[in-house]
Write a protein that holds these residues in place. Structure first.
Motif, mmCIF file in Angstrom:
data_model
loop_
_atom_site.group_PDB
_atom_site.id
_atom_site.type_symbol
_atom_site.label_atom_id
_atom_site.label_comp_id
_atom_site.label_asym_id
_atom_site.label_seq_id
_atom_site.Cartn_x
_atom_site.Cartn_y
_atom_site.Cartn_z
ATOM 1 N N GLN A 172 0.792 -1.237 0.048
ATOM 2 C CA GLN A 172 -0.144 -0.153 0.158
ATOM 3 C C GLN A 172 0.936 1.372 -0.191
ATOM 4 O O GLN A 172 0.543 2.292 -0.483
ATOM 5 N N ALA A 173 1.725 1.357 0.959
ATOM 6 C CA ALA A 173 2.825 2.375 0.896
ATOM 7 C C ALA A 173 3.700 2.899 -0.347
ATOM 8 O O ALA A 173 3.577 3.917 -0.894
ATOM 9 N N ALA A 174 3.855 1.666 -1.196
ATOM 10 C CA ALA A 174 4.457 1.928 -2.313
ATOM 11 C C ALA A 174 3.457 2.746 -3.536
ATOM 12 O O ALA A 174 4.032 3.446 -4.104
ATOM 13 N N VAL A 175 2.439 2.040 -3.391
ATOM 14 C CA VAL A 175 1.543 2.625 -4.393
ATOM 15 C C VAL A 175 0.923 3.799 -3.999
ATOM 16 O O VAL A 175 0.608 4.963 -4.819
ATOM 17 N N ALA A 176 0.888 4.432 -2.620
ATOM 18 C CA ALA A 176 0.498 5.589 -2.271
ATOM 19 C C ALA A 176 1.515 6.734 -2.597
ATOM 20 O O ALA A 176 1.417 7.804 -2.932
ATOM 21 N N ALA A 177 2.802 6.176 -2.327
ATOM 22 C CA ALA A 177 4.057 7.029 -3.041
ATOM 23 C C ALA A 177 3.890 7.418 -4.349
ATOM 24 O O ALA A 177 4.043 8.662 -4.686
ATOM 25 N N ASP A 178 3.461 6.242 -5.206
ATOM 26 C CA ASP A 178 3.379 6.723 -6.478
ATOM 27 C C ASP A 178 2.362 7.534 -6.782
ATOM 28 O O ASP A 178 2.457 8.357 -7.893
ATOM 29 N N LEU A 179 1.109 7.571 -6.196
ATOM 30 C CA LEU A 179 0.116 8.432 -6.438
ATOM 31 C C LEU A 179 0.408 9.763 -6.003
ATOM 32 O O LEU A 179 0.006 10.876 -6.648
ATOM 33 N N ALA A 180 0.989 9.971 -4.933
ATOM 34 C CA ALA A 180 1.430 11.234 -4.276
ATOM 35 C C ALA A 180 2.297 11.896 -5.304
ATOM 36 O O ALA A 180 2.074 13.197 -5.647
ATOM 37 N N ALA A 181 3.370 11.086 -5.741
ATOM 38 C CA ALA A 181 4.066 11.565 -6.784
ATOM 39 C C ALA A 181 3.583 12.226 -7.991
ATOM 40 O O ALA A 181 3.799 13.114 -8.549
ATOM 41 N N ALA A 182 2.506 11.505 -8.465
ATOM 42 C CA ALA A 182 1.743 11.779 -9.748
ATOM 43 C C ALA A 182 0.991 13.165 -9.340
ATOM 44 O O ALA A 182 0.965 13.890 -10.386
ATOM 45 N N VAL A 183 0.588 13.468 -8.098
ATOM 46 C CA VAL A 183 -0.137 14.511 -7.937
ATOM 47 C C VAL A 183 0.959 15.638 -7.843
ATOM 48 O O VAL A 183 0.568 16.915 -8.401
ATOM 49 N N ASP A 184 2.264 15.400 -7.369
ATOM 50 C CA ASP A 184 3.194 16.636 -7.158
ATOM 51 C C ASP A 184 3.737 17.039 -8.843
ATOM 52 O O ASP A 184 4.108 18.237 -8.641
ATOM 53 N N ALA A 185 3.635 16.059 -9.550
ATOM 54 C CA ALA A 185 4.205 16.264 -10.967
ATOM 55 C C ALA A 185 3.111 17.197 -11.607
ATOM 56 O O ALA A 185 3.652 17.956 -12.549
ATOM 57 N N ALA A 186 1.683 17.161 -11.237
ATOM 58 C CA ALA A 186 0.970 18.161 -11.808
ATOM 59 C C ALA A 186 0.845 18.108 -13.311
ATOM 60 O O ALA A 186 0.983 19.154 -13.910
ATOM 61 N N ALA A 187 0.832 16.853 -13.701
ATOM 62 C CA ALA A 187 0.554 16.544 -15.243
ATOM 63 C C ALA A 187 -0.429 15.506 -15.594
ATOM 64 O O ALA A 187 -0.694 14.629 -14.460
ATOM 65 N N PHE A 188 -0.914 15.450 -16.333
ATOM 66 C CA PHE A 188 -2.206 14.742 -16.889
ATOM 67 C C PHE A 188 -1.425 13.094 -16.872
ATOM 68 O O PHE A 188 -0.572 12.899 -17.480
ATOM 69 N N GLN A 189 -2.314 12.281 -16.016
ATOM 70 C CA GLN A 189 -1.596 10.961 -15.815
ATOM 71 C C GLN A 189 -3.047 10.198 -15.648
ATOM 72 O O GLN A 189 -3.302 10.010 -14.519
ATOM 73 N N PRO A 190 -3.489 9.363 -16.316
ATOM 74 C CA PRO A 190 -4.511 8.445 -15.999
ATOM 75 C C PRO A 190 -4.043 7.016 -15.403
ATOM 76 O O PRO A 190 -3.156 6.603 -16.052
ATOM 77 N N ILE A 191 -4.765 6.758 -14.182
ATOM 78 C CA ILE A 191 -3.895 5.736 -13.613
ATOM 79 C C ILE A 191 -5.209 4.713 -13.023
ATOM 80 O O ILE A 191 -5.880 5.188 -12.365
ATOM 81 N N LEU A 192 -4.920 3.633 -13.499
ATOM 82 C CA LEU A 192 -5.886 2.445 -12.658
ATOM 83 C C LEU A 192 -5.171 2.049 -11.511
ATOM 84 O O LEU A 192 -4.221 1.319 -11.429
ATOM 85 N N LEU A 193 -5.917 2.105 -10.460
ATOM 86 C CA LEU A 193 -5.669 1.419 -9.298
ATOM 87 C C LEU A 193 -6.462 0.259 -9.027
ATOM 88 O O LEU A 193 -7.733 0.384 -8.605
ATOM 89 N N ASP A 194 -5.925 -0.813 -9.439
ATOM 90 C CA ASP A 194 -6.381 -2.290 -9.411
ATOM 91 C C ASP A 194 -6.380 -3.054 -8.374
ATOM 92 O O ASP A 194 -5.221 -3.621 -8.205
ATOM 93 N N GLY A 195 -7.068 -3.143 -7.246
ATOM 94 C CA GLY A 195 -6.966 -3.887 -5.919
ATOM 95 C C GLY A 195 -7.983 -4.560 -5.673
ATOM 96 O O GLY A 195 -9.215 -4.231 -5.810
ATOM 97 N N VAL A 196 -8.031 -5.947 -5.227
ATOM 98 C CA VAL A 196 -8.868 -6.661 -4.820
ATOM 99 C C VAL A 196 -9.642 -6.163 -3.745
ATOM 100 O O VAL A 196 -9.400 -5.159 -2.959
#
Length: 722
Positions: free
Chosen positions: A194-218
């Motif tokens: 979870q922490a790894a995925v959360a860090a990835d999503l936070a980095a995408a927000v900080d990058a402030a650029a268009f990025q569609p991300i599928l968060l695929d979790g059971v």
């Protein structure tokens, strides 16, 4: 600006030009008041190059704008989104604009308003209407007309209750500020994945650029807690976040989880809000004060000036497709808004749509996986119950193995859920003497019996009637019989089998507001409910650690009919409801009743082979040229006169253009041949993916004329084939 192009809130009109009086300051996006004949209408100033007018008008013939509303202008990315949505879904731009200006009172300056609420006192003279109104209103408050709508009574009944002292006025400040969520309030303890995925999503927000991300979790993997960290990153950056949920019934549980993480609740936007709440929320959103908004699909068109993140939760849900008005799909429009804003968009789902998976496959979307449940909880065991080999007792709907499992679950003091996606008591009522079937007078649909409230109801137009004591056709007494089960009938069977068990029915009839949803959640968490009988409303978003058994009453129900997404939708729905079981420390079990255990959908669920199921479904779609490899558009013709609908549909069919890579099927009567008193004909356009089908349809229909009494609606990328 000396002249301004204005898009008025009138779908019948195109953009009109007006003169800007000296001293009036307007710019693209300004919300203005413009004259039209003797009326004054609200509109938005638009770039002339973006919305060409029908013809140029000289300055000397222009009328003056009347005024400018005291509200922030609509941001440029939202104006571009309105243009794109109108073009893609073949809708009038003004109809899309109306969704952005969804609160007329929000355009006025700050003030207070008088609302009304129940005092708890019983009036001296209590009529059935007054009792009904007070029961339904409960602790809610609002304007007189809002309380009348909630209570299902006239305004006069509410005013009478005010005079009787049972309802009192209360002054409400309209623009009181919202508290700001604290990203550091209560950071969660996340598992390593979870922490790894959360860090990835936070980095995408900080990058402030268009990025569609599928968060695929059971189911149960903690997707919500993970994307909460992306929201925290947006808050730290001073940006706004929009979270879309498919059902307003899910809003209240979400608000509680959000408040636990960030210290305060987010700003909510959905159809259950009072007028004063909508006004306050709209102005806070438009000013940038509202930092996190959670809402239904309509929240997508609100005027966020500093959007930094969009999250579409349960992104596979078909309820994100709007069927009335502008028939847009909120998931797809959310991706487009994120692109226009230059921000990331997160599509969260345990059972992603094939269209979304295809975007991942071709490299347009990133995918982040959460393959395991949080806290070490195991996925539930799933087994199919063959109703041919082990049928229920005569007159019953639950197989012996499921009944035995319910008994064991109750004995252990745990909770169970029975899922059947059919509201009411029975889908059909007929006369056993003459065979008469009760059909809606306005629709080609059977009247559904709702025994709890003693009524027959059409689920398409809402028509109601009281069940008669005798057959209206042959006059036979006591000859009416209910055919097939709905959730109420299953609940009756449960009560007969387990009279001591506390049972709750969860459908849109019983959970019609966030407050009702919160009440249900509280009872489940307190252990005050043993068995839940529910529709698809219960399949998503809920977390009940003591719920260990899920029974799917009729897994074959969703596979009936000719819907191209039937198998996918059934897989998603059953997988989601199965995911309610065993989310805590106790193991979960799922029993799926079916007449065809070897059906691909059932086999995939039992074996856990989601990848195999999706691969087979995707291959079948590719072979058929169906979405996402091809495109559909439905043209629905309707009229109160059957002949007019047929004649117009034939006219459209005869004029169908011959275009390479496009076929037109029909016209033919729609499966729902009559809806709300209107006869319906349907044509289906099937085109290859690259074909600009909107341009073809626009030119095709634009060259034709039909009677004003006939409506022609186009549904691009249809989800309903009725």
């Amino acid at each position: 600006m000396s002249r301004a192009r204005v898009l008025l809130l009138n779908p019948a009109l195109g953009p009109l030009d007006y003169r800007v009086p000296r001293g009036m300051d307007v710019a693209p996006g300004s919300i203005v008041v413009a004259p039209l004949g003797p009326r004054q209408l609200t509109g938005v100033v638009w770039e002339a190059e973006s919305l060409p007018s029908a013809g140029e008008v000289g300055d000397n013939r222009l009328r003056n704008l009347v005024g400018v509303h005291d509200a922030p202008p609509l941001p440029a990315p939202l104006r571009r989104l309105i243009e794109w949505t109108a073009a893609y879904y073949l809708a009038p731009p003004a109809a899309v604009l109306r969704m952005a200006l969804a609160s007329a009172s929000a355009l006025e300056g700050g003030r207070s308003i008088t609302e009304y609420r129940a005092t708890g006192r019983t009036p001296e003279r209590t009529t059935p209407q007054r009792a009904q109104a007070l029961e339904r209103i409960g602790e809610r408050q609002g304007l007189v007309r809002e309380l009348a709508a909630i209570g299902g009574v006239s305004d006069a009944v509410i005013r009478g209750l005010v005079k009787a002292g049972a309802i009192e006025p209360v002054e409400v400040a309209l623009d009181s500020p919202y508290p700001v969520p604290d990203p550091n309030h209560a950071p969660p303890v996340l598992a390593e994945a979870q922490a790894a995925v959360a860090a990835d999503l936070a980095a995408a927000v900080d990058a402030a650029a268009f990025q569609p991300i599928l968060l695929d979790g059971v189911t149960g993997s903690g997707k919500t807690e993970v994307y909460f960290e992306a929201i925290a990153a947006a808050l730290r950056a001073g940006r706004q976040t929009l979270v879309l949920l498919p059902e307003i019934a899910l809003t209240e549980p979400f608000l509680r989880r959000f408040e636990a993480r960030f210290g305060v609740a987010p700003v909510a936007w959905h159809s259950d809000l009072r007028q004063s709440q909508r006004r306050r929320a709209w102005r806070a959103i438009a000013s940038g004060e509202a930092k996190v908004v959670v809402g239904a699909r309509s929240a997508l068109f609100l005027p966020y000036p500093a959007l930094g993140l969009i999250v579409v939760d349960e992104a596979h849900e078909t309820s994100f497709k709007q069927e009335e008005g502008v028939p847009y799909h909120a998931r797809d429009v959310a991706v487009m808004r994120a692109m226009l804003e230059g921000i990331p968009v997160v599509l969260a789902s345990a059972t992603p749509a094939i269209e979304t998976l295809h975007q991942v496959e071709i490299g347009r979307y990133r995918v982040l996986h959460l393959p395991a449940r949080y806290g070490g909880a195991d996925m539930p065991d799933i087994a199919a119950l063959d109703l041919v080999a082990d049928p229920p007792e005569r007159g019953r709907w639950l197989a012996p193995a499921l009944v035995a499992a319910l008994a064991e679950t109750l004995e252990r003091g745990e909770q169970a859920l029975l899922f059947l996606n059919r509201r009411g008591y029975a889908p059909l009522t007929l006369c056993r003497a003459c065979g008469h079937r009760f059909q809606c007078p306005n629709c080609t649909a059977w009247m559904v019996e709702h025994r709890l409230v003693r009524r027959l109801q059409c689920h398409h137009c809402g028509h109601l009637m009281t069940p008669p004591t005798a057959c209206p056709e042959c006059k036979a007494e006591d000859s009416l019989v209910a055919c097939g089960p709905g959730v109420e009938r299953i609940a009756d069977e449960v009560t007969a089998l387990f009279p001591e068990a506390r049972t709750a029915i969860v459908t849109s009839d019983t959970i019609w507001s966030p407050a009702r949803a919160a009440e249900f959640v509280a009872r489940m968490e307190a252990g005050a409910i043993d068995i839940v009988v529910g529709t698809q409303l219960i399949t998503k978003g809920y977390h009940f650690p003591e719920l260990t058994l899920v029974g799917v009453v009729d897994a074959d129900l969703g596979l009936q009919g000719g819907d191209l997404r039937a198998a996918e939708r059934s897989f998603q729905q059953i997988a989601q409801v199965a995911g309610r079981a065993g989310r805590g420390e106790k193991p979960g079990r799922v029993l799926v009743q079916t007449f065809d255990p070897e059906a691909p959908v059932i086999r995939a669920l039992v074996t856990g082979d989601a990848d195999g199921f999706y691969a087979a479904e995707t291959a079948a779609r590719r072979d058929a040229g169906a979405p996402p490899f091809g495109r559909f558009a439905a043209i629905v013709v309707s009229s109160e006169k059957a002949e007019a609908a047929v004649e117009t549909a034939r006219l459209i069919g005869r004029a169908a253009p011959r275009v390479d890579g496009m076929q037109v099927y029909g016209p033919a009567p729609a499966p729902l041949a009559m809806l709300r008193g209107r006869h319906r004909q349907r044509l289906l356009v099937h085109a290859r993916r690259a074909l600009p089908v909107q341009e073809v349809i626009r030119d095709w229909l634009g060259a034709l004329d039909w009677p004003a009494s006939v409506r022609v609606a186009v549904d691009v990328d249809p989800y309903s084939f009725l």
